[in-house]
Design a protein around this motif. Structure first.
Motif, PDB file in Angstrom:
ATOM      1  N   UNK A  69       0.813  -1.228   0.000  1.00 48.56           N
ATOM      2  CA  UNK A  69       0.000   0.000   0.000  1.00 48.56           C
ATOM      3  C   UNK A  69       0.843   1.274   0.000  1.00 48.56           C
ATOM      4  N   UNK A  70       1.989   1.235   0.672  1.00 48.22           N
ATOM      5  CA  UNK A  70       2.865   2.411   0.709  1.00 48.22           C
ATOM      6  C   UNK A  70       3.501   2.655  -0.668  1.00 48.22           C
ATOM      7  N   UNK A  71       3.823   1.569  -1.369  1.00 49.17           N
ATOM      8  CA  UNK A  71       4.389   1.701  -2.715  1.00 49.17           C
ATOM      9  C   UNK A  71       3.369   2.297  -3.684  1.00 49.17           C
ATOM     10  N   UNK A  72       2.108   1.916  -3.540  1.00 45.87           N
ATOM     11  CA  UNK A  72       1.053   2.477  -4.391  1.00 45.87           C
ATOM     12  C   UNK A  72       0.908   3.978  -4.138  1.00 45.87           C
ATOM     13  N   UNK A  73       0.964   4.377  -2.884  1.00 41.30           N
ATOM     14  CA  UNK A  73       0.896   5.805  -2.545  1.00 41.30           C
ATOM     15  C   UNK A  73       2.077   6.560  -3.168  1.00 41.30           C
ATOM     16  N   UNK A  74       3.255   5.943  -3.146  1.00 40.21           N
ATOM     17  CA  UNK A  74       4.433   6.573  -3.739  1.00 40.21           C
ATOM     18  C   UNK A  74       4.294   6.687  -5.257  1.00 40.21           C
ATOM     19  N   UNK A  75       3.674   5.676  -5.874  1.00 41.18           N
ATOM     20  CA  UNK A  75       3.445   5.722  -7.320  1.00 41.18           C
ATOM     21  C   UNK A  75       2.528   6.883  -7.680  1.00 41.18           C
ATOM     22  N   UNK A  76       1.526   7.108  -6.856  1.00 45.42           N
ATOM     23  CA  UNK A  76       0.607   8.228  -7.066  1.00 45.42           C
ATOM     24  C   UNK A  76       1.306   9.561  -6.816  1.00 45.42           C
ATOM     25  N   UNK A  77       2.113   9.627  -5.759  1.00 48.60           N
ATOM     26  CA  UNK A  77       2.820  10.859  -5.413  1.00 48.60           C
ATOM     27  C   UNK A  77       3.798  11.258  -6.512  1.00 48.60           C
ATOM     28  N   UNK A  78       4.525  10.294  -7.056  1.00 51.11           N
ATOM     29  CA  UNK A  78       5.472  10.538  -8.145  1.00 51.11           C
ATOM     30  C   UNK A  78       4.747  11.135  -9.349  1.00 51.11           C
ATOM     31  N   UNK A  79       3.590  10.559  -9.663  1.00 50.33           N
ATOM     32  CA  UNK A  79       2.805  11.045 -10.808  1.00 50.33           C
ATOM     33  C   UNK A  79       2.307  12.468 -10.565  1.00 50.33           C
ATOM     34  N   UNK A  80       1.779  12.714  -9.375  1.00 55.61           N
ATOM     35  CA  UNK A  80       1.242  14.034  -9.039  1.00 55.61           C
ATOM     36  C   UNK A  80       2.328  15.100  -9.137  1.00 55.61           C
ATOM     37  N   UNK A  81       3.529  14.779  -8.644  1.00 56.33           N
ATOM     38  CA  UNK A  81       4.630  15.746  -8.633  1.00 56.33           C
ATOM     39  C   UNK A  81       5.086  16.088 -10.045  1.00 56.33           C
ATOM     40  N   UNK A  82       5.356  15.071 -10.845  1.00 56.32           N
ATOM     41  CA  UNK A  82       5.969  15.318 -12.155  1.00 56.32           C
ATOM     42  C   UNK A  82       4.959  15.556 -13.273  1.00 56.32           C
ATOM     43  N   UNK A  83       3.690  15.241 -13.046  1.00 56.26           N
ATOM     44  CA  UNK A  83       2.678  15.550 -14.052  1.00 56.26           C
ATOM     45  C   UNK A  83       2.059  16.925 -13.821  1.00 56.26           C
ATOM     46  N   UNK A  84       2.413  17.544 -12.721  1.00 61.14           N
ATOM     47  CA  UNK A  84       1.895  18.875 -12.433  1.00 61.14           C
ATOM     48  C   UNK A  84       0.426  18.891 -12.068  1.00 61.14           C
ATOM     49  N   UNK A  85      -0.050  17.810 -11.438  1.00 60.17           N
ATOM     50  CA  UNK A  85      -1.455  17.741 -11.044  1.00 60.17           C
ATOM     51  C   UNK A  85      -1.733  18.780  -9.962  1.00 60.17           C
ATOM     52  N   UNK A  86      -2.769  19.558 -10.159  1.00 61.70           N
ATOM     53  CA  UNK A  86      -3.151  20.562  -9.169  1.00 61.70           C
ATOM     54  C   UNK A  86      -4.227  19.987  -8.258  1.00 61.70           C
ATOM     55  N   UNK A  87      -3.893  19.889  -6.996  1.00 63.46           N
ATOM     56  CA  UNK A  87      -4.814  19.314  -6.021  1.00 63.46           C
ATOM     57  C   UNK A  87      -5.620  20.411  -5.340  1.00 63.46           C
ATOM     58  N   UNK A  88      -6.935  20.310  -5.461  1.00 64.04           N
ATOM     59  CA  UNK A  88      -7.818  21.276  -4.817  1.00 64.04           C
ATOM     60  C   UNK A  88      -8.211  20.826  -3.416  1.00 64.04           C
ATOM     61  N   UNK A  89      -8.099  19.529  -3.159  1.00 61.09           N
ATOM     62  CA  UNK A  89      -8.448  18.983  -1.853  1.00 61.09           C
ATOM     63  C   UNK A  89      -7.665  17.710  -1.629  1.00 61.09           C
ATOM     64  N   UNK A  90      -7.694  17.217  -0.399  1.00 60.60           N
ATOM     65  CA  UNK A  90      -6.994  15.982  -0.064  1.00 60.60           C
ATOM     66  C   UNK A  90      -7.538  14.820  -0.888  1.00 60.60           C
ATOM     67  N   UNK A  91      -8.849  14.834  -1.138  1.00 62.29           N
ATOM     68  CA  UNK A  91      -9.472  13.766  -1.903  1.00 62.29           C
ATOM     69  C   UNK A  91      -8.985  13.705  -3.340  1.00 62.29           C
ATOM     70  N   UNK A  92      -8.520  14.857  -3.876  1.00 58.49           N
ATOM     71  CA  UNK A  92      -8.029  14.869  -5.253  1.00 58.49           C
ATOM     72  C   UNK A  92      -6.793  13.991  -5.422  1.00 58.49           C
ATOM     73  N   UNK A  93      -6.021  13.859  -4.353  1.00 59.56           N
ATOM     74  CA  UNK A  93      -4.815  13.023  -4.436  1.00 59.56           C
ATOM     75  C   UNK A  93      -5.183  11.587  -4.798  1.00 59.56           C
ATOM     76  N   UNK A  94      -6.306  11.123  -4.283  1.00 59.05           N
ATOM     77  CA  UNK A  94      -6.755   9.759  -4.531  1.00 59.05           C
ATOM     78  C   UNK A  94      -7.705   9.662  -5.721  1.00 59.05           C
ATOM     79  N   UNK A  95      -8.019  10.799  -6.343  1.00 59.56           N
ATOM     80  CA  UNK A  95      -8.903  10.782  -7.494  1.00 59.56           C
ATOM     81  C   UNK A  95     -10.367  10.729  -7.141  1.00 59.56           C
ATOM     82  N   UNK A  96     -10.702  10.977  -5.877  1.00 58.06           N
ATOM     83  CA  UNK A  96     -12.112  10.951  -5.493  1.00 58.06           C
ATOM     84  C   UNK A  96     -12.875  12.060  -6.219  1.00 58.06           C
TER      85      UNK A  96
END
Length: 299
Positions: A69-96
């Motif tokens: 589960x921690x590796x999956x979170x890191x995979x998401x974090x890596x994508x968010x950082x380098x893809x320039x995803x703009x997070x409006x809320x905590x839920x956006x990190x998980x795609x909710x």
């Protein structure tokens, strides 16, 4: 529904495998299923070969349960950082709320997270880190190869136009996103083939390891070298400025691990040569001294 052609073979695929009757309907995607199958295959392989590395199976499973589960979170974090995803809320990190669930993952983030937290988990469960890393490296490349078929069902992770009338793939999604017709490089397929070949080779090396850590170095060299070139073909790379992050990281890892592997084998060769020479030298001296004493006694 995607309609397309790959190497002259026409196909129709739906990225949604089935829908669970939960709420307004909970779609289960083929992408997730393929990732799950890759993880399952890796887990079965690890279970069958753990004894080869003298790893306790129960402790190994504990490490996997902590790390995954921690590796999956890191995979998401890596994508968010380098893809320039703009997070409006905590839920956006998980795609909710975006209709696609937990999406947007980068494999390198997952690999980095797996080795980082896997090392900590090994410390906690008292598992030899290098043995576990060697086993994990073989599992990773198997899971990555199988998981790449998830990209096919999503019609993603493809490259630029091939310029060929038969080599490549095309679908209504590639035409829409590339802004033209023509066949594109099926990068998911290239990586699948590269990973499965790598799995076979690394598994064979694992049957006769020369030192602990050899397989994780082999994984970095093999996967990094192939992924680097495949990444240069892709049209959806993550960037830092004009630099393809994954391509740079791939070639860097392959080169660094290659140098480390070379130095270790060189050190082993020198140690072996010195031991052989020392033994031979000592034998010659002992033999010469014995003959000298015999001659003196005869005199």
């Amino acid at each position: 529904m995607y309609e397309g052609i790959i190497f002259g073979i026409k196909y129709k695929i739906d990225p949604v495998a089935f829908t669970l009757p939960i709420g307004d309907g909970w779609d289960i995607y083929w992408y997730g299923i393929m990732i799950g199958l890759g993880f399952l295959a890796a887990l079965i392989y690890a279970y069958l070969t753990a004894k080869r590395y003298e790893i306790d199976i129960d402790r190994m499973l504990d490490v996997a349960l902590i790390t995954t589960p921690l590796a999956i979170l890191c995979a998401r974090l890596y994508y968010v950082i380098f893809d320039g995803v703009k997070l409006q809320s905590f839920g956006d990190f998980f795609g909710f709320g975006n209709g696609h669930g937990f999406s947007g993952l980068a494999i390198y983030g997952g690999v980095i997270g797996a080795f980082l937290f896997g090392g900590l988990a090994c410390k906690l469960r008292r598992v030899n880190i290098l043995d576990m890393f060697d086993l994990a490296a073989t599992c990773f490349i198997l899971a990555q190869g199988i998981g790449r078929w998830g990209n096919f069902f999503n019609q993603e992770a493809y490259g630029a136009f091939t310029g060929s009338s038969w080599w490549g793939m095309a679908s209504n999604r590639t035409v829409l996103e590339m802004g033209g017709t023509g066949l594109v490089h099926p990068c998911f397929l290239y990586e699948f083939i590269w990973c499965i070949l790598g799995f076979i080779i690394i598994d064979r090396i694992g049957r006769n390891r020369k030192f602990k850590g050899q397989l994780v170095l082999s994984y970095g060299i093999w996967y990094g070298f192939g992924r680097g070139f495949i990444e240069l073909l892709r049209t959806d790379s993550l960037y830092i400025g004009s630099i393809r992050v994954s391509a740079l990281l791939s070639f860097t890892v392959a080169a660094a691990f290659g140098v480390i592997m070379f130095l270790i084998f060189k050190k082993q060769k020198v140690a072996t040569t010195n031991n052989e020479y020392s033994n031979l030298f000592d034998y010659d001296n002992a033999d010469r001294e014995t003959k000298t004493e015999e001659n003196e006694n005869n005199d």
